[in-house]
Design a protein around this motif. Structure first.
Motif, short mmCIF file in Angstrom:
data_model
loop_
_atom_site.label_atom_id
_atom_site.label_comp_id
_atom_site.label_asym_id
_atom_site.label_seq_id
_atom_site.Cartn_x
_atom_site.Cartn_y
_atom_site.Cartn_z
N PRO A 6 1.83 3.89 30.21
CA PRO A 6 0.91 2.82 29.83
C PRO A 6 0.46 2.91 28.37
N VAL A 7 0.15 1.75 27.84
CA VAL A 7 -0.49 1.64 26.52
C VAL A 7 -1.71 0.75 26.72
N LEU A 8 -2.90 1.31 26.48
CA LEU A 8 -4.14 0.53 26.53
C LEU A 8 -4.51 0.19 25.09
N PHE A 9 -4.86 -1.06 24.86
CA PHE A 9 -5.10 -1.52 23.49
C PHE A 9 -6.03 -2.72 23.48
N PHE A 10 -6.46 -3.08 22.28
CA PHE A 10 -7.13 -4.37 22.06
C PHE A 10 -6.88 -4.80 20.63
N VAL A 11 -7.01 -6.10 20.41
CA VAL A 11 -6.91 -6.66 19.06
C VAL A 11 -8.35 -6.86 18.60
N ASP A 12 -8.70 -6.17 17.51
CA ASP A 12 -10.07 -6.19 17.00
C ASP A 12 -10.45 -7.61 16.57
N PRO A 13 -11.62 -8.09 17.01
CA PRO A 13 -12.08 -9.43 16.63
C PRO A 13 -12.22 -9.64 15.12
N LYS A 14 -12.30 -8.55 14.36
CA LYS A 14 -12.40 -8.68 12.91
C LYS A 14 -11.17 -9.34 12.30
N ILE A 15 -10.09 -9.43 13.08
CA ILE A 15 -8.88 -10.10 12.59
C ILE A 15 -9.19 -11.55 12.22
N LYS A 16 -10.15 -12.16 12.91
CA LYS A 16 -10.51 -13.57 12.65
C LYS A 16 -11.30 -13.74 11.35
N GLU A 17 -11.81 -12.63 10.78
CA GLU A 17 -12.56 -12.69 9.53
C GLU A 17 -11.66 -12.44 8.31
N ASP A 18 -10.43 -11.99 8.55
CA ASP A 18 -9.50 -11.64 7.47
C ASP A 18 -8.65 -12.86 7.12
N VAL A 19 -8.80 -13.35 5.89
CA VAL A 19 -8.05 -14.54 5.47
C VAL A 19 -6.54 -14.36 5.58
N ASP A 20 -6.07 -13.13 5.42
CA ASP A 20 -4.62 -12.89 5.48
C ASP A 20 -4.11 -12.70 6.91
N ALA A 21 -5.01 -12.53 7.87
CA ALA A 21 -4.57 -12.24 9.23
C ALA A 21 -5.10 -13.21 10.29
N ARG A 22 -6.09 -14.01 9.97
CA ARG A 22 -6.75 -14.81 11.01
C ARG A 22 -5.86 -15.86 11.66
N ASP A 23 -4.80 -16.28 11.00
CA ASP A 23 -3.92 -17.30 11.57
C ASP A 23 -2.69 -16.72 12.29
N ILE A 24 -2.65 -15.42 12.45
CA ILE A 24 -1.52 -14.79 13.14
C ILE A 24 -1.51 -15.24 14.60
N GLN A 25 -0.37 -15.73 15.04
CA GLN A 25 -0.21 -16.21 16.41
C GLN A 25 0.51 -15.20 17.31
N GLU A 26 1.34 -14.33 16.68
CA GLU A 26 2.10 -13.35 17.46
C GLU A 26 2.11 -12.01 16.74
N ILE A 27 1.88 -10.96 17.51
CA ILE A 27 1.93 -9.59 17.00
C ILE A 27 3.03 -8.87 17.78
N THR A 28 3.84 -8.10 17.07
CA THR A 28 4.87 -7.31 17.74
C THR A 28 4.51 -5.84 17.64
N LEU A 29 4.43 -5.18 18.80
CA LEU A 29 4.22 -3.74 18.87
C LEU A 29 5.58 -3.13 19.17
N SER A 30 6.06 -2.32 18.24
CA SER A 30 7.41 -1.78 18.35
C SER A 30 7.37 -0.25 18.41
N TYR A 31 8.15 0.31 19.33
CA TYR A 31 8.28 1.76 19.48
C TYR A 31 9.74 2.15 19.33
N THR A 32 9.95 3.32 18.74
CA THR A 32 11.27 3.93 18.72
C THR A 32 11.11 5.38 19.14
N PHE A 33 11.87 5.76 20.17
CA PHE A 33 11.85 7.15 20.65
C PHE A 33 12.95 7.94 19.96
N TYR A 34 12.60 9.15 19.54
CA TYR A 34 13.53 10.09 18.91
C TYR A 34 13.49 11.40 19.69
#
Length: 188
Positions: free
Chosen positions: A151-179
């Motif tokens: 499992p991965v427990l997470f949240f997207v911080d509400p401060k994202i809506k205050e950031d002019v460079d990030a507030r309009d993001i519609q999709e976030i990709t969380l990517s993992y690579t196992f080595y």
């Protein structure tokens, strides 16, 4: 100029050169931890944040806004594992805790330990994507044929809506690579 004066100048020059060389070696060793610290603090390069409930003054405020989160899983060719998200996409409420599951299976005939690296894209979202619990914080050892749900427990911080460079993001990709964790043995 006397030979004693020349020797003193040469000694001074050698001392300065040696000091610079030692400083450069020290900076070389400090570069990786300093870069990692910089990335964690700023979210640079899609580095996520790690939630510390003790340090947090309060729980994040839950907004009515949502964002789509895509989960990406990769495995080094040197690691004989299958690794994938149980659900490749989720819509999450900003500020609310959410959970996703990744599945890993050791396809080899011996125990293998792996470690995961991760990042978030777009890069601007990294400092707002906060992990509460994640398999990526520790090495994972799987026995031959063993399959685990991680499992991965997470949240997207509400401060994202205050950031002019990030507030309009519609999709976030969380990517993992196992080595594989280098244990001096060859994967079978």
């Amino acid at each position: 100029m006397t030979s004693d004066a020349i020797r003193r100048k040469n000694k001074r020059l050698a001392l300065v050169a040696a000091t610079i060389a030692v400083a450069m070696v020290g900076l070389g060793f400090a570069a990786v931890p300093l870069y990692n610290l910089f990335c964690r603090v700023t979210g640079y390069g899609g580095t996520t944040q790690r939630y510390d409930p003790v340090a947090a003054a309060e729980e994040p405020k839950v907004l009515s806004d949502t964002v789509s989160v895509r989960f990406d899983a990769n495995v080094s060719p040197k690691l004989p594992w299958k690794f994938y998200p149980e659900h490749p996409r989720d819509t999450v409420t900003i500020g609310a805790r959410d959970m996703t599951i990744f599945i890993a299976r050791n396809e080899s005939s011996r125990p293998i330990t792996g470690t995961a690296t991760f990042n978030v894209t777009p890069d601007q979202a990294g400092k707002y994507f906060t992990k509460i619990q994640c398999f990526c914080f520790t090495q994972q050892t799987l026995q031959p044929g063993e399959q685990v749900r991680m499992p991965v427990l997470f949240f997207v911080d509400p401060k994202i809506k205050e950031d002019v460079d990030a507030r309009d993001i519609q999709e976030i990709t969380l990517s993992y690579t196992f080595y594989p964790v280098d244990d001096g043995k060859k994967a079978s």
